[in-house]
Design an enzyme around this catalytic site. Structure first.
Site, mmCIF file in Angstrom:
data_model
loop_
_atom_site.group_PDB
_atom_site.id
_atom_site.type_symbol
_atom_site.label_atom_id
_atom_site.label_comp_id
_atom_site.label_asym_id
_atom_site.label_seq_id
_atom_site.Cartn_x
_atom_site.Cartn_y
_atom_site.Cartn_z
ATOM 1 N N GLU A 33 0.822 -1.204 0.000
ATOM 2 C CA GLU A 33 0.000 0.000 0.000
ATOM 3 C C GLU A 33 0.861 1.262 0.000
ATOM 4 O O GLU A 33 0.530 2.248 -0.673
ATOM 5 C CB GLU A 33 -0.945 0.003 1.209
ATOM 6 C CG GLU A 33 -2.065 -1.022 1.134
ATOM 7 C CD GLU A 33 -3.011 -0.779 -0.035
ATOM 8 O OE1 GLU A 33 -3.092 0.365 -0.519
ATOM 9 O OE2 GLU A 33 -3.677 -1.737 -0.455
ATOM 10 N N TYR A 116 -6.206 6.695 4.330
ATOM 11 C CA TYR A 116 -6.404 5.681 3.287
ATOM 12 C C TYR A 116 -5.636 4.407 3.611
ATOM 13 O O TYR A 116 -6.178 3.299 3.555
ATOM 14 C CB TYR A 116 -5.980 6.196 1.906
ATOM 15 C CG TYR A 116 -5.874 5.039 0.929
ATOM 16 C CD1 TYR A 116 -7.015 4.508 0.357
ATOM 17 C CD2 TYR A 116 -4.637 4.443 0.662
ATOM 18 C CE1 TYR A 116 -6.936 3.398 -0.471
ATOM 19 C CE2 TYR A 116 -4.553 3.339 -0.157
ATOM 20 C CZ TYR A 116 -5.702 2.824 -0.727
ATOM 21 O OH TYR A 116 -5.626 1.713 -1.533
ATOM 22 N N ASP A 134 -9.982 5.528 -2.720
ATOM 23 C CA ASP A 134 -8.877 6.140 -3.451
ATOM 24 C C ASP A 134 -9.441 6.846 -4.678
ATOM 25 O O ASP A 134 -10.668 6.969 -4.840
ATOM 26 C CB ASP A 134 -7.820 5.100 -3.836
ATOM 27 C CG ASP A 134 -8.288 4.151 -4.934
ATOM 28 O OD1 ASP A 134 -9.498 4.132 -5.260
ATOM 29 O OD2 ASP A 134 -7.435 3.420 -5.481
ATOM 30 N N CYS A 194 -16.860 1.619 -21.179
ATOM 31 C CA CYS A 194 -18.187 1.422 -20.602
ATOM 32 C C CYS A 194 -18.849 0.130 -21.080
ATOM 33 O O CYS A 194 -19.618 -0.495 -20.345
ATOM 34 C CB CYS A 194 -19.081 2.619 -20.920
ATOM 35 S SG CYS A 194 -18.519 4.173 -20.163
ATOM 36 N N CYS A 197 -18.187 -2.633 -18.713
ATOM 37 C CA CYS A 197 -18.450 -2.367 -17.301
ATOM 38 C C CYS A 197 -19.659 -3.150 -16.801
ATOM 39 O O CYS A 197 -20.718 -3.154 -17.442
ATOM 40 C CB CYS A 197 -18.681 -0.863 -17.093
ATOM 41 S SG CYS A 197 -18.942 -0.406 -15.353
#
Length: 288
Positions: A33, A116, A134, A194, A197
């Protein structure tokens, strides 16, 4: 945003990243991370594997000098991350039995751990049902939920909006990873795909005809010629050697703008990334 659609997509499309394997300890996920902040996944894969082999537990890293950890950081950028991770390793070794805590509040008390990162470690390492937000997550929510092309500036409401979407059937950690992955691979900032998606049928942005962003223009960060680049060049000189160097060696690393070079050098000293020894030579922190 239908959680099951996102989870089913994630089962098919998730990247086989090594820190996602079962049984990865919290320390290794914490390293991933920290490395992934403002750095693409492709650049992190090899360094992460090297680091977890070299420093499998916090105490192993804590036994190194700060300078050696910064040297190993290489060109990942923003080397203060390495310095703070080294400091964090010392606290974990001394106060937490060499184990990364599993709750957000305790994680937030560690050096260099922001909101975060604390939530990501609690979620992805320990399965805590906490929202993880994020840039990718904010963009997916902005489009799918609010019908906007971009998320705008971060705000306190981001966590509440992400929390409201978490399923309550035990899949929240996987869902958080799935939304993040969706933003990284499909619902990208530029040229979103898209048609691929899983939210195509429910996305408000698509339903509105994918309107363009109507807010302030996005800021783009340049690197060439910046103080960041100058700092990196100076650090490269010290990382590539195994001992203190004279100021003249650093001067040769950035000749275009001596005033900028001086400013970069001063900032590295102030940040504690480099030091000057008793002989007036420059070295990485802890190597004087």
């Amino acid at each position: 945003m239908p959680p099951r659609d996102v989870l089913d997509w994630f089962t098919r499309a998730r990247r086989p990243l090594p820190w996602r394997e079962p049984g990865i300890p919290g320390w290794h996920i914490l390293i991933s991370e920290i490395m992934l902040q403002q750095t693409p996944v492709a650049r992190v894969l090899e360094p992460w594997q090297e680091w977890v082999r070299r420093w499998p537990v916090p105490s192993a890293m804590a036994a190194e000098t700060t300078g050696e950890v910064v040297r190993a950081w290489g060109r990942l950028g923003y080397p203060r991350r390495a310095m703070r991770l080294h400091e964090c390793a010392g606290v974990l070794a001394a106060e937490h039995g060499d184990v990364v805590p599993d709750d957000v509040d305790t994680l937030l008390a560690l050096p260099g751990i922001g909101d975060y990162t604390a939530r990501a470690v609690a979620c992805f390492a320990y399965g805590r049902s906490v929202p993880v937000v994020d840039t990718n997550v904010r963009r997916v929510i902005a489009r799918a939920v609010h019908g906007r092309a971009q998320a705008g500036n971060p705000a306190k409401r981001d966590l509440a909006e992400a929390a409201a979407l978490l399923p309550d059937d035990g899949t929240a950690p996987t869902f958080s990873a799935a939304v993040m992955e969706l933003g990284a691979l499909v619902c990208t900032a530029r040229n979103p795909r898209c048609e691929e998606c899983p939210l195509l049928g429910s996305c408000r942005w698509v339903a509105r005809g994918r309107p363009a962003h109507d807010g302030p223009p996005r800021r783009t960060q340049k690197f060439e010629g910046t103080d960041r680049q100058a700092r990196g060049r100076l650090l490269d000189v010290l990382r590539s050697g195994r001992g203190p160097v004279e100021r003249a060696h650093l001067d040769l690393a950035w000749t275009a703008d001596p005033a900028q070079r001086d400013r970069a050098l001063d900032s590295l000293l102030v940040d504690g990334l480099i030091e000057v020894n008793d002989d007036g030579l420059f070295c990485l922190a802890g190597e004087a």
